[in-house]
Structures are given as structure tokens and as C-alpha cells.
Design a protein around this motif. Structure first.
Motif, PDB file in Angstrom:
ATOM      1  N   LEU A   1      42.917  56.476  19.355  1.00 29.13           N
ATOM      2  CA  LEU A   1      42.924  56.664  20.811  1.00 29.13           C
ATOM      3  C   LEU A   1      44.233  56.125  21.395  1.00 29.13           C
ATOM      4  CD1 LEU A   1      39.259  55.730  21.841  1.00 29.13           C
ATOM      5  CD2 LEU A   1      40.339  57.980  22.056  1.00 29.13           C
ATOM      6  N   GLN A   2      44.691  55.002  20.861  1.00 29.90           N
ATOM      7  CA  GLN A   2      45.974  54.448  21.312  1.00 29.90           C
ATOM      8  C   GLN A   2      47.113  55.405  20.990  1.00 29.90           C
ATOM      9  OE1 GLN A   2      47.023  50.367  20.494  1.00 29.90           O
ATOM     10  NE2 GLN A   2      44.894  49.717  20.437  1.00 29.90           N
ATOM     11  N   HIS A   3      47.095  55.968  19.788  1.00 27.75           N
ATOM     12  CA  HIS A   3      48.115  56.935  19.397  1.00 27.75           C
ATOM     13  C   HIS A   3      48.089  58.149  20.325  1.00 27.75           C
ATOM     14  CE1 HIS A   3      48.115  55.421  14.934  1.00 27.75           C
ATOM     15  NE2 HIS A   3      48.611  54.531  15.776  1.00 27.75           N
ATOM     16  N   LEU A   4      46.887  58.572  20.671  1.00 35.07           N
ATOM     17  CA  LEU A   4      46.717  59.747  21.529  1.00 35.07           C
ATOM     18  C   LEU A   4      47.415  59.562  22.868  1.00 35.07           C
ATOM     19  CD1 LEU A   4      45.288  62.510  21.577  1.00 35.07           C
ATOM     20  CD2 LEU A   4      43.262  61.342  22.487  1.00 35.07           C
ATOM     21  N   ARG A   5      47.380  58.352  23.382  1.00 40.12           N
ATOM     22  CA  ARG A   5      47.991  58.066  24.684  1.00 40.12           C
ATOM     23  C   ARG A   5      49.516  58.159  24.651  1.00 40.12           C
ATOM     24  NH1 ARG A   5      43.669  54.197  24.352  1.00 40.12           N
ATOM     25  NH2 ARG A   5      42.102  54.570  25.980  1.00 40.12           N
ATOM     26  N   THR A   6      50.115  58.179  23.460  1.00 40.15           N
ATOM     27  CA  THR A   6      51.566  58.280  23.365  1.00 40.15           C
ATOM     28  C   THR A   6      52.054  59.721  23.492  1.00 40.15           C
ATOM     29  OG1 THR A   6      51.664  58.559  20.934  1.00 40.15           O
ATOM     30  CG2 THR A   6      51.582  56.291  21.802  1.00 40.15           C
ATOM     31  N   HIS A   7      51.167  60.677  23.418  1.00 36.39           N
ATOM     32  CA  HIS A   7      51.552  62.084  23.519  1.00 36.39           C
ATOM     33  C   HIS A   7      51.813  62.430  24.987  1.00 36.39           C
ATOM     34  CE1 HIS A   7      50.567  63.488  19.330  1.00 36.39           C
ATOM     35  NE2 HIS A   7      50.113  62.243  19.340  1.00 36.39           N
ATOM     36  N   PRO A   8      52.988  62.941  25.313  1.00 35.98           N
ATOM     37  CA  PRO A   8      53.353  63.200  26.706  1.00 35.98           C
ATOM     38  C   PRO A   8      52.342  64.032  27.485  1.00 35.98           C
ATOM     39  CG  PRO A   8      55.270  63.418  25.303  1.00 35.98           C
ATOM     40  CD  PRO A   8      54.097  63.243  24.385  1.00 35.98           C
ATOM     41  N   SER A   9      51.822  65.091  26.877  1.00 30.97           N
ATOM     42  CA  SER A   9      50.862  65.940  27.590  1.00 30.97           C
ATOM     43  C   SER A   9      49.608  65.162  27.955  1.00 30.97           C
ATOM     44  CB  SER A   9      50.486  67.157  26.733  1.00 30.97           C
ATOM     45  OG  SER A   9      49.968  66.757  25.473  1.00 30.97           O
ATOM     46  N   VAL A  10      49.161  64.291  27.040  1.00 29.95           N
ATOM     47  CA  VAL A  10      47.967  63.481  27.298  1.00 29.95           C
ATOM     48  C   VAL A  10      48.269  62.411  28.338  1.00 29.95           C
ATOM     49  CG1 VAL A  10      46.276  61.893  26.280  1.00 29.95           C
ATOM     50  CG2 VAL A  10      47.069  63.885  24.977  1.00 29.95           C
ATOM     51  N   ALA A  11      49.403  61.732  28.190  1.00 31.63           N
ATOM     52  CA  ALA A  11      49.784  60.679  29.135  1.00 31.63           C
ATOM     53  C   ALA A  11      49.883  61.229  30.553  1.00 31.63           C
ATOM     54  CB  ALA A  11      51.111  60.055  28.715  1.00 31.63           C
ATOM     55  N   THR A  12      50.438  62.420  30.689  1.00 30.08           N
ATOM     56  CA  THR A  12      50.588  63.043  32.003  1.00 30.08           C
ATOM     57  C   THR A  12      49.230  63.319  32.635  1.00 30.08           C
ATOM     58  OG1 THR A  12      52.672  64.099  31.373  1.00 30.08           O
ATOM     59  CG2 THR A  12      51.495  65.037  33.248  1.00 30.08           C
ATOM     60  N   GLN A  13      48.316  63.885  31.856  1.00 32.51           N
ATOM     61  CA  GLN A  13      46.987  64.206  32.381  1.00 32.51           C
ATOM     62  C   GLN A  13      46.165  62.956  32.652  1.00 32.51           C
ATOM     63  OE1 GLN A  13      47.975  67.074  33.326  1.00 32.51           O
ATOM     64  NE2 GLN A  13      45.998  68.030  32.914  1.00 32.51           N
ATOM     65  N   LEU A  14      46.377  61.918  31.851  1.00 32.74           N
ATOM     66  CA  LEU A  14      45.687  60.651  32.093  1.00 32.74           C
ATOM     67  C   LEU A  14      46.153  60.037  33.410  1.00 32.74           C
ATOM     68  CD1 LEU A  14      45.670  58.941  28.575  1.00 32.74           C
ATOM     69  CD2 LEU A  14      43.659  59.652  29.880  1.00 32.74           C
ATOM     70  N   ALA A  15      47.456  60.107  33.649  1.00 30.69           N
ATOM     71  CA  ALA A  15      48.015  59.544  34.886  1.00 30.69           C
ATOM     72  C   ALA A  15      47.469  60.249  36.109  1.00 30.69           C
ATOM     73  CB  ALA A  15      49.533  59.643  34.849  1.00 30.69           C
TER      74      ALA A  15
END
Length: 212
Positions: free
Chosen positions: A157-171
Motif C-alpha cells: 500500500l505504501q508503494h502504491l502511494r508512490t505512483h503519480p496517478s494514485v497520488a494525484t487521485q488520493l490528493a
């Protein structure tokens, strides 16, 4: 293989006709709500586990339900995650580990992995999970398998948060992450609860969905 071939024939004769309208709709595109990342283990069937239909889940599978940290090197998992989030617009991402995971056994005891160097290298993405459990118990042994399985889900899950597309949608609060562990013998699922910092039963995590 014979049973697989017979199964395809049975699907064409019985399974397909029963869902003909669904497949007619899916033939023109997909719009899954969930990206489901799980292990390649043959005992895991995401659609069976979730009682879902074709088109409901965008499924990614590999040994150890691994999500490599984002890098400039293109890989199958990185591309699939990017596509699911940025193009398909999934709203939920589940990383689902499972009991009796062979990959996590390899993390605990990597001595038998020399004959499979690519597997050994791949499981380097899980090493921190083993280190965390070792730091907690002072050693890392087969008895700690469940703890390693859970720690690995959290690490991915921590690794997943490093992916730009995921980080953008999380933000933008457009996607939600979920950490699960499937118990093969019991047919149950545990869910990571952030406030409690522990895995709890699916029923405890989502009491609003219990049948009344």
C-alpha cells in the motif's frame, strides 16, 4: 488441461447464454470501479471471493501481490495501475494478501530461492515486511507467516502511494485504498483498520453491509 477445455465448452453452452446481455454490453468497453491486486496463487479467485461479475474488477496478479515502488522503468504492474487509475478511473484499489502465501514463506526463508533468481529478485519488494516483523519479534521464523503477510500488504500500500496517478487521485480524494488478507481455509477476509492500526474482520469493518 482436459478439464479446462471442457470448462470452456461448458461456458459457451451454459455460462455465456446466461449472461449474454452483460457480455454484449462489455464488448463495447469496461468501467470497473475496483482495481483488485492480489497474488497469482491458484487458490485465489477474486470474482468468486467477491461474488462479482465480469466487468466489476480490474484484476492484477503476481507472486506476493507486489506493487513495485514507482520508477522511470516501465513494468507491467506500473502500466496496469496507471491505466486503471488514470484511464478507467477506478474509485477503489484493493491489495489482497492471503494465508499460506508461498512468496511470504520465501521472504522468511530465502535460502531456497537461489534456483529461481527472478523470484528472489522480485521478492526484494517484500523484504521490508520481513524486516518489520523481525524487528518486532527479534527473529523471523515460519511461525511469523501471518504477521509477514499482513506487513507485506501494508508495505505494498505504501508503494502504491508512490505512483503519480494514485497520488494525484488520493490528493483529490477520488480513490480509496484497501488492505485485505484472505483466509483460504475459513473463506473470510480481514481488513486493515487505520484508526486501530490492525487488521479486523470484514464484518467488523463494514457493519452497515451485514444482512439483517
Amino acid at each position: 488441461m482436459e478439464e479446462i477445455i471442457r470448462g470452456v465448452m461448458a461456458f459457451k453452452k451454459h455460462g455465456y447464454p446466461a449472461r449474454k446481455e452483460l457480455f454484449k454490453e462489455l464488448a463495447n468497453g469496461q468501467s470497473p470501479e475496483v482495481l483488485f491486486i492480489t497474488c497469482a496463487d491458484s487458490r485465489i479467485d477474486p470474482n468468486l471471493l467477491t461474488n462479482s461479475e465480469p466487468g466489476d474488477l480490474f484484476i492484477c496478479r503476481n507472486a506476493g501481490n507486489v506493487v513495485p515502488p514507482h520508477s522511470n522503468t516501465t513494468g507491467g504492474m506500473t502500466a496496469s495501475i496507471e491505466f486503471a487509475v488514470a484511464v478507467l478511473g477506478v474509485k477503489h484499489i484493493v491489495i489482497c494478501g492471503h494465508t499460506d502465501c508461498g512468496a511470504m514463506k520465501g521472504v522468511i526463508d530465502p535460502t531456497g530461492l537461489d534456483a529461481v533468481p527472478h523470484v528472489k529478485n522480485w521478492l526484494g519488494h517484500c523484504r521490508a515486511a520481513g524486516d518489520i516483523v523481525k524487528a518486532k519479534y527479534g527473529k523471523l521464523e515460519p511461525v511469523h507467516i501471518d504477521a509477514v503477510i499482513e506487513a507485506n500488504v501494508l508495505m505494498q500500500l505504501q508503494h502504491l502511494r508512490t505512483h503519480p496517478s494514485v497520488a494525484t487521485q488520493l490528493a483529490q480524494k477520488e480513490v480509496t485504498l484497501h488492505g485485505w488478507v484472505y483466509d483460504i481455509k475459513k473463506g473470510s477476509v480481514k481488513v486493515f483498520d487505520e484508526p486501530k492500526e490492525s487488521f479486523i474482520s470484514l464484518e467488523e469493518a463494514y457493519p452497515e453491509f451485514l444482512e439483517k
